[in-house]
Scaffold this active site. Structure first.
Site, PDB file in Angstrom:
ATOM      1  N   SER A 153     -58.827  10.048  50.827  1.00 31.57           N
ATOM      2  CA  SER A 153     -60.233  10.707  50.681  1.00 31.57           C
ATOM      3  C   SER A 153     -60.191  11.873  51.917  1.00 31.57           C
ATOM      4  CB  SER A 153     -61.383  10.613  50.209  1.00 31.57           C
ATOM      5  OG  SER A 153     -62.183  11.277  50.160  1.00 31.57           O
ATOM      6  N   TYR A 166     -66.752   3.503  50.705  1.00 26.88           N
ATOM      7  CA  TYR A 166     -65.466   4.160  50.223  1.00 26.88           C
ATOM      8  C   TYR A 166     -65.002   4.959  51.130  1.00 26.88           C
ATOM      9  CZ  TYR A 166     -63.452   8.152  47.319  1.00 26.88           C
ATOM     10  OH  TYR A 166     -62.673   9.133  47.436  1.00 26.88           O
TER      11      TYR A 166
END
Length: 276
Positions: A153, A166
């Site tokens: 990401s 995350y």
């Protein structure tokens, strides 16, 4: 004209819904036989049936990617059903946000386990199968290139406030990708990574605080604040969030024979956004 992935066996985690479902359809449309995974039986079986109805081949391996026995079961499904293993896409994931001073150990480990430990276990379980296949092919004078595509990401590349768990997991995926590209090159395996920006899925399309998703027995708040979403979209050079099908296209690039000499790379699929 021959399809690009005819006869290949592709395993995709988190492929009952969202980006993973689009990846499964894309690879299946090019001839791959797909092992579909989801936490829940319903979405997994729906995706399998839709692929079959479209003339493709697919089976389901239902379960939580963080379960200790999942990796062997996932790889075993491909070997038992299709007698091979050619493409692995480590896609399953979700977010559970919080600033660091309010983040619990449970939140931290949930993200690390899902985004980093699960791919590690899957690839570890796949190694012996790939090694045996590669050795047999070498003895026959045949060269087969296999593909691993890990999903990261923009948060893993640039960080994102409120997502230390995350972001850390997704940053680790990049390191895993680069390391395995060096370890597995001798087996003719390319290992690459796609880092997504803002993609329209059930986890990002709703309004923050108005809905939740039951993930691993936890009710996780999903959605994005509309003002924040608008600001994010304005920061994207293409002016909008990506679609799951567009996200799948980036993975497909690394699965093509044309990318057989590309390994250890991270492709940013973000509409031109290069930071957060």
């Amino acid at each position: 004209m021959n399809r690009k992935l005819e006869g290949k066996v592709a395993l995709i985690t988190g492929s009952g819904r969202g980006i993973g479902r689009s990846i499964a359809f894309k690879l299946a449309s090019e001839g791959a036989r797909v092992v579909v995974n989801d936490l829940d039986a319903g979405p997994a079986q729906e995706t399998v049936q839709a692929i079959i109805d479209a003339g493709g081949q697919a089976v389901a391996c239902i379960g939580n990617v963080t379960a200790p026995d999942f990796a062997e079961r996932f790889i075993g499904t491909a070997v038992e059903q299709y007698k091979g293993l050619d493409i692995i896409v480590n896609n399953a994931g979700y977010t559970w946000d919080g600033v660091i001073q309010k983040m619990t150990d449970e939140q931290w480990y949930a993200m690390i386990d899902c985004h980093l430990t699960a791919p590690f276990r899957i690839l570890r379980a796949a190694q012996s199968v790939i090694r045996a296949l590669s050795k047999a092919e070498a003895e026959e004078g045949v060269r087969v290139v296999r593909k691993v595509v890990n999903i990261s990401s923009v948060a893993g590349l640039f960080g994102n406030a409120g997502q230390v768990n995350y972001s850390t997991g997704k940053a680790g995926v990049v390191g895993m990708t680069q390391t395995l590209a060096k370890e597995w090159g001798r087996m003719n395996v390319t290992v690459n990574c796609v880092a997504y920006g803002l993609i329209q899925t059930r986890l990002t399309s709703g309004v923050a605080g108005e809905s939740t998703a039951n993930i691993e027995g936890r009710e996780i708040k999903v959605g994005v604040n509309p003002d924040l979403l608008a600001n994010m979209e304005r920061s994207i050079p293409l002016g909008r969030a990506g679609t799951p099908d567009e996200a799948a296209g980036a993975v497909y690039l690394f699965c093509l024979p044309e990318s057989d000499y590309v390994s250890g790379q991270t492709l940013l699929c973000s509409g031109g956004m290069t930071g957060i």
